[in-house]
Design a protein around this motif. Structure first.
Motif, PDB file in Angstrom:
ATOM      1  N   ASP A  26       0.845  -1.194   0.000  1.00 34.29           N
ATOM      2  CA  ASP A  26       0.000   0.000   0.000  1.00 34.29           C
ATOM      3  C   ASP A  26       0.882   1.247   0.000  1.00 34.29           C
ATOM      4  O   ASP A  26       2.015   1.235   0.510  1.00 34.29           O
ATOM      5  CB  ASP A  26      -0.892   0.038   1.238  1.00 34.29           C
ATOM      6  N   LYS A  47      -4.164   1.223  -2.860  1.00 31.41           N
ATOM      7  CA  LYS A  47      -3.998  -0.213  -2.697  1.00 31.41           C
ATOM      8  C   LYS A  47      -3.869  -0.787  -4.099  1.00 31.41           C
ATOM      9  O   LYS A  47      -4.829  -0.750  -4.869  1.00 31.41           O
ATOM     10  CB  LYS A  47      -5.167  -0.829  -1.935  1.00 31.41           C
ATOM     11  N   LEU A  80      -3.989   1.356   6.192  1.00 34.58           N
ATOM     12  CA  LEU A  80      -2.708   1.102   5.529  1.00 34.58           C
ATOM     13  C   LEU A  80      -2.161  -0.247   5.964  1.00 34.58           C
ATOM     14  O   LEU A  80      -2.136  -0.570   7.160  1.00 34.58           O
ATOM     15  CB  LEU A  80      -1.711   2.211   5.881  1.00 34.58           C
ATOM     16  N   GLY A  84       3.053  -1.122   4.658  1.00 36.87           N
ATOM     17  CA  GLY A  84       2.796  -0.039   3.709  1.00 36.87           C
ATOM     18  C   GLY A  84       3.867   1.039   3.697  1.00 36.87           C
ATOM     19  O   GLY A  84       4.700   1.153   4.607  1.00 36.87           O
TER      20      GLY A  84
END
Length: 305
Positions: A26, A47, A80, A84
């Motif tokens: 992400d 995403k 997240l 990420g």
């Protein structure tokens, strides 16, 4: 594997690094000036290739509204992924931007910090030492303008017209809508009957008018309203202003531009990507103005209108 914080500066770009290293992770982009991540002036959570959440920033300079950066982070961080990436705005030496960077660090709690060479940000005391990385130089200013223009034109092409009543929405991001509106009788008593709109908030009187009132008119208006200062804005200052529609919970449902305002009725004509009927309850206003041909017309001063 934990989260990674990316900190660059105005001279470099993360574009090629992300292509080579992001993979399926992400990406939370907190850089409002990065046209590679979609519409400029907007912060977002990606995403894969899908933009799943946004927060209007409304301009290109991160120092203009740092509270919006913190708000976007607080809203999107729970979604997240645990591995990420968080891309911070292009850092430049500034006490305010340094403090915001520190807050971002404390909220994200990254296990890795990548710092572009030459960024000049000291992170003493944080348990994770930054790793310097070499990034590509940003493209020339003319190319950056062309990239943003392409994004603006795409946004304009996707939009449709909406009528939004200022009396039915909560306005965010501007002085407009923050105070108590003076009705026609109150404006007349204050000696500013000819202005299009006036409202007082604390000790400040916001006056929106085609022409700036005289010093005498302002002095009388301040005396009658009990304000200590006046802020004058031309009626056309809101035309072409970047904006967003949001639901009561803050979820954004469309982005676009104010095309015109009828101050007598309080109706705004707004070009937005929201699907009609939009059911907008929150109108977020930016500072950057963009005309129908995708040309940037500059930004309003912070909290000017």
């Amino acid at each position: 594997m934990g989260r990674t914080l990316l900190i660059g500066n105005p001279r470099v770009t993360w574009r090629e690094w992300l292509k080579a290293n992001r993979g399926k992770r992400d990406l939370l982009c907190l850089d409002p000036a990065d046209p590679q991540q979609g519409v400029p002036g907007r912060l977002g959570l990606f995403k894969g290739e899908h933009l799943v959440a946004t927060r209007l920033f409304g301009g290109l300079d991160p120092q203009r509204a740092p509270h919006v950066i913190v708000a976007a982070l607080a809203e999107m961080l729970p979604a997240l992924g645990s591995d990420g990436l968080v891309q911070l705005y292009a850092y430049r030496p500034s006490p305010l931007l340094r403090q915001v960077a520190t807050i971002v660090l404390q909220l994200v709690r990254p296990t890795e910090i990548l710092l572009a060479q030459g960024t000049g940000l000291e992170l003493r005391g944080y348990p994770v030492l930054p790793t310097e990385v070499e990034l590509d130089e940003v493209l020339p200013v003319t190319v950056q303008h062309a990239q943003r223009k392409a994004q603006w034109l795409r946004l304009i092409e996707q939009g449709e017209m909406h009528e939004v009543s200022l009396r039915e929405v909560m306005v965010e991001g501007a002085r407009l809508g923050s105070g108590v509106v003076l009705n026609a009788q109150e404006r007349e008593r204050a000696g500013i009957a000819a202005v299009a709109h006036a409202e007082r908030c604390g000790g400040t009187l916001l006056v929106i008018s085609p022409e700036e009132p005289t010093e005498g008119e302002i002095a009388r208006a301040l005396d009658i309203t009990g304000c200590s200062r006046a802020n004058f804005v031309e009626t056309t200052a809101y035309d072409h202003l970047l904006c967003a529609f949001a639901r009561p919970d803050g979820e954004e449902i469309g982005h676009g531009f104010i095309r015109s305002v009828d101050w007598a009725s309080g109706i705004m004509q707004i070009l937005s990507t929201a699907v009609a009927p939009s059911g907008v309850r929150i109108l977020r206003l930016g500072a950057l103005r963009v005309d129908p041909d995708g040309r940037e017309l500059g930004e309003l001063r912070p909290w000017q209108g």
